[in-house]
Structures are given as C-alpha cells and as structure tokens.
Design an enzyme around this catalytic site. Structure first.
Site, short mmCIF file in Angstrom:
data_model
loop_
_atom_site.label_atom_id
_atom_site.label_comp_id
_atom_site.label_asym_id
_atom_site.label_seq_id
_atom_site.Cartn_x
_atom_site.Cartn_y
_atom_site.Cartn_z
N TRP A 102 44.53 41.67 49.96
CA TRP A 102 45.15 41.63 48.63
C TRP A 102 45.22 42.99 47.96
CZ3 TRP A 102 48.51 38.25 47.77
CH2 TRP A 102 48.35 36.93 48.20
N ASP A 173 41.24 43.12 40.22
CA ASP A 173 41.92 41.87 40.55
C ASP A 173 40.84 40.82 40.84
OD1 ASP A 173 43.19 39.71 41.67
OD2 ASP A 173 44.20 40.82 43.27
N LYS A 197 42.51 29.75 41.93
CA LYS A 197 41.35 29.84 42.82
C LYS A 197 40.12 29.27 42.12
CE LYS A 197 44.05 32.30 45.52
NZ LYS A 197 44.33 33.71 45.35
C1 LIG Z 1 45.52 34.62 45.66
C2 LIG Z 1 45.33 36.03 45.32
C3 LIG Z 1 46.41 36.83 44.90
C4 LIG Z 1 47.82 36.31 44.79
O1 LIG Z 1 47.91 35.40 43.76
P1 LIG Z 1 49.32 34.79 43.28
O2 LIG Z 1 48.94 34.06 42.04
O3 LIG Z 1 49.81 33.91 44.38
O4 LIG Z 1 50.24 35.91 43.01
C5 LIG Z 1 46.15 38.16 44.58
N1 LIG Z 1 44.92 38.66 44.66
C6 LIG Z 1 43.86 37.92 45.06
C7 LIG Z 1 42.50 38.55 45.12
C8 LIG Z 1 44.03 36.58 45.40
O5 LIG Z 1 43.00 35.85 45.81
#
Ligand SMILES: *Cc1c(COP(=O)(O)O)cnc(C)c1O
Length: 361
Positions: A102, A173, A197
């Site tokens: 990511w 993030d 998540k």
């Molecule tokens: C799932 C995830 C993303 C992407 O998320 P979206 O909402 O699908 O854009 C980005 N960074 C991390 C760490 C993730 O777990």
C-alpha cells in the site's frame, strides 16, 4: 447454524452487537418510522449522528482541539491523490516510505503530482523480513512531507513505534490499524483511514488533520478532495455516505463500551500473540517476519508444503473459518483479526490449525 468467523481483510467483519443494533433500528430509526438511510444529511437528526460520531472518535483517540476530523469519500486511494494536492505547496517532492504494497501504491499515485522520493525500508536478510527503524529513515530536506503506512495490510507488516520528526509534516495511512491501539495524535500531522477495515462499512474515509495545514490545496484540486472546502462544509459539501457514517458511529460507541483503546490494544496483543505462537511452535506453519514488525491486524503465514494451501482453505471454510486466502499479490494464508474479531474466533482458528496439522503434517 454453525458459528462463522470472518477473517476478511476488508471490507471486514463488524461487531455482532453493532449489527444487531443496526438491524433493530433499521426500519424504524429513533421511532421515526423510517431508516437512517432515508433522511437528509442536513436534518437535525442526522446532524446529531454526525456530531456524536466525531465526538466519540475524538474521545477514543484523544484528538486535540487543533486537529480537524473530516469524514470524506474516495477511500484511502482518494487520499493518495488528495494528500499531494493539498500539501505539496510550492515544493516539488515528498518522501514516501516504502514498506510494502500500500505504501508503494501511494508513491505511484503521487508521481502524478510531483517527483516523489521512495525510501525503501523493507529488508529480507537470511530469510527474515524486517523494516528499518524510524531513526534510520533518510528524510530529504526539501520534501513537503513524509508519508508512511504503519500497517501493511497485505504484507502483514507493522511499524508500532511513532515518528517524531521536527519541522516535517508526517502523514500516516492508518487504513488497517486505526483504533487498534492508542497513539499520540500529536506525533502526526495527518492520519487517514478508509472505514472498511477496522471501523465500519466501506464508503467513508476518516481524516484527522492539524488545522493549520488546511487551506493550501492546489487550484486543480477537485472540490471534494480540498480539505478546506470539506472542513468549511462540516464534511457535507457533497452528500456523505450517511449509512456508513452512522454505522461507524455505532462502532465508536461499541469501542467505548469495551473499555476504550487501552483495553482494545491489550486484547489485540493477546489475539495476535496466540496466533503467532501457534505458527512459531510448529514446523508446519511459517511466518518469517521479524517479531517487532509483525502486524497485529493481519497475520500472514504459509504452509510448509504450499501444495496444501488449497486444501487448508477449503477445510477451514467448511469449519466456518472464512476469507483466509492471502492477497493475490503474495498468496499464502492471511488472517485479518481487527477489533471486531473475538478471542473465540482466534481460538477456533488455532484449533483448526492443530487439527489440520495433525492430519497432514
Ligand atoms: C485497504 C487499504 C487501502 C486502500 O483502501 P481503499 O479504501 O480501497 O482506497 C490503502 N491503504 C491501506 C493500508 C489499506 O489497508
């Protein structure tokens, strides 16, 4: 019906109590005779939902007053674009810590807006994977900010120490680890996370940003990604995903009821330790990540004989343990065990792993 434990990485499981409450009030919310999905986001009733969700989130994370909380759309990937558009200013580069899938995606997206620098911190030495400690990160002088990912959802890697940089904007993030442990918000300038998540249903993206960083979006920035416009409209510049906002609010209340993040953090340690112990105490299951960088949210592992992967997944499914397939980018097995996963789910998975090993090991 058998008990099902859902190890999906995202959209992921939501606490049963929360779903039950949502079910109970689905068609007759607050005795109004309709659902929360069917009213104006500007109505007094919904505004109260929105304000309470923000307050509960602030309580849980001890968010200081000089941080704004924004409820946006576009997911974490939306922020991959919003961050450079809002925070580059006149600078031409930004530092992107590369720790896995990511964080690398964020770097690639940033190339549209600047010349980002990728700082690789993932190392595999003698078969052990680890991430370089924050004190060794070589940050550029002329970068607008440092972006990193404290929990790599796909790689099963985590950075638990907190960054402390002077005179540098630091962005995290937190999509797959927000609310999994206590953090000091003041060590960050911007934190963002998609809801699907560790919070609630997909659709809403939470941003916690130091107030003084708002107001510098590039003229090209779409209004819905401009932090100033979002903030001035109390996250209602365009119609927000009201149901996701409402349900996230219920999850915040649930977290408070569990005893807050200190309690949740303890439980997450216990849950992940049990699973890693099981893996480490057998030659049948393998995880080669340095202990200090093992994710407490996404436990990845392999079977010593990878030919048995499919059978493992099939039999686990039949035992009510679902969504254990590793991400297609790396294969293997992944158990995502966010806040909503009860201890019983971990116990059930461990029991199955022993049973499977006894038969095929
Ligand atoms: C799932 C995830 C993303 C992407 O998320 P979206 O909402 O699908 O854009 C980005 N960074 C991390 C760490 C993730 O777990």
């Amino acid at each position: 019906m058998n008990i099902i434990y859902n190890f999906s990485a995202g959209p992921a499981m939501i606490p049963k109590d929360v779903l039950q409450k949502a079910k109970k009030e689905l068609q007759n919310w607050k005795k109004l005779g309709f659902s929360v999905m069917e009213i104006s986001h500007r109505s007094e009733d919904f505004m109260r939902v929105a304000a309470e969700a923000e307050k509960d989130l602030r309580d849980l994370l001890n968010i200081p007053d000089f941080y704004k909380v924004l409820f946006c759309q576009g997911g974490a990937r939306g922020q991959f674009s919003a961050i450079p558009m809002n925070l580059l200013g006149n600078l031409k580069t930004a530092d992107y810590i590369n720790s896995g899938y990511w964080s690398k995606c964020a770097f690639i997206e940033a190339k549209k807006y600047c010349i980002p620098r990728s700082i690789l911190i993932k190392k595999t030495i003698n078969g052990k994977t680890s991430l370089a400690p924050i004190s060794t990160w070589e940050i550029s002088k002329n970068s607008a900010y440092v972006h990193y990912c404290p929990n790599e959802t796909i790689d099963g890697l985590s950075i638990d120490e907190e960054p402390k940089f002077k005179d540098k904007i630091i962005i995290g993030d937190f999509s797959s680890c927000i609310l999994s442990r206590l953090i000091n918000i003041e060590n960050y300038d911007l934190i963002y996370a998609g809801a699907q998540k560790n919070i609630g249903p997909a659709g809403i993206t939470i941003i916690i940003i130091r107030e003084n960083l708002i107001g510098y979006a590039s003229k090209m920035s779409p209004s819905i990604l401009d932090y100033k416009i979002i903030s001035e409209h109390n996250s209602m510049f365009n119609t927000p995903p009201t149901f996701s906002w409402y349900l996230s609010g219920l999850v915040f209340k649930w977290l408070k009821k569990q005893g807050g993040l200190k309690k949740i953090e303890e439980l997450n340690k216990i849950k992940s330790n049990l699973l890693y112990e099981k893996i480490d105490n057998s030659d049948f299951y393998i995880n080669t990540i340095d202990h200090k960088n093992r994710s407490k949210m996404n436990v990845i592992f392999n079977l010593f004989d990878s030919n048995l992967n499919e059978l493992f997944l099939k039999e686990a499914f039949q035992s009510g343990l679902i969504a254990l397939r590793g991400h297609r980018a790396i294969g293997g097995i992944r158990a995502s065990i966010y806040n909503a996963m009860p201890l019983e789910g971990i116990a059930s998975l461990i029991k199955f792993m022993s049973y499977f090993e006894n038969r095929y090991g």
